[in-house]
Design a protein around this motif. Structure first.
Motif, PDB file in Angstrom:
ATOM      1  N   GLU A  17       0.822  -1.219   0.000  1.00 26.72           N
ATOM      2  CA  GLU A  17       0.000   0.000   0.000  1.00 26.72           C
ATOM      3  C   GLU A  17       0.852   1.264   0.000  1.00 26.72           C
ATOM      4  N   GLU A  19       2.396   4.499   0.761  1.00 25.71           N
ATOM      5  CA  GLU A  19       2.166   5.668   1.628  1.00 25.71           C
ATOM      6  C   GLU A  19       0.952   5.490   2.541  1.00 25.71           C
ATOM      7  N   SER A  20      -0.116   4.917   2.033  1.00 27.39           N
ATOM      8  CA  SER A  20      -1.340   4.802   2.829  1.00 27.39           C
ATOM      9  C   SER A  20      -1.223   3.748   3.930  1.00 27.39           C
ATOM     10  N   LYS A  22       1.576   3.188   5.834  1.00 31.78           N
ATOM     11  CA  LYS A  22       2.744   3.411   6.698  1.00 31.78           C
ATOM     12  C   LYS A  22       2.459   3.159   8.172  1.00 31.78           C
TER      13      LYS A  22
END
Length: 163
Positions: A17, A19-20, A22
């Protein structure tokens, strides 16, 4: 699928995923690290119950941190902790309600000798039944209340017998 395998699969998904994912990835890595440390300390592989206990411990740490951040007025850190708690909630074992904890404590107390009924012995007997399924504060508060009620009933019974 065991809880450990679920964590591994979710960690792989969070990596994809980018960045989403993290926060999710960081929390899962932290939990897996805690599980590994517990396994090293205990020199055995944890089952789902043991892993649930580790996750409950992580959740408790986050709750305490959240209270501290709210008191200090750090809304930014409080939001981050809330996001971490949301990730951890997916892996938490089902939590017992206060009534369910009370039923377990009553059942354990009924099976114990009257002379053994004190806070320490009752807690020691109750914990294997509710470990990781309920907050320790709720458990100890319930045990304390039931012991006080039992002592109160015993003293009333003694007074009534004197009459």
């Amino acid at each position: 699928m065991s809880l450990k395998e679920t964590l591994l699969q979710d960690m792989k998904a969070a990596m994809k995923e980018k960045e989403s994912g993290k926060t999710k990835l960081a929390v899962i890595r932290m939990v897996r690290s805690s599980i590994r440390n517990a396994e090293i300390d205990g020199k055995c592989e944890l089952d789902d119950v043991g892993i649930g206990t580790v996750i409950a411990k992580e959740m408790k740490q986050r709750k305490e941190s959240l209270e501290d951040f709210v008191k200090a007025g750090r809304a930014d850190l409080a939001e981050q902790i809330k996001a971490e708690m949301a990730v951890l909630e997916r892996y938490m074992p089902g939590q017992l309600s206060k009534e369910e904890v009370e039923a377990v404590v009553r059942g354990v107390m009924e099976g114990m000798a009257t002379a053994d009924l004190n806070m320490g012995t009752v807690m020691k007997a109750v914990m294997p039944h509710v470990q990781g399924k309920a907050d320790g504060k709720v458990i100890s508060q319930t045990v304390r209340e039931l012991l006080q009620n039992r002592q109160l009933r015993n003293s009333i019974d003694k007074r009534m017998n004197r009459l």
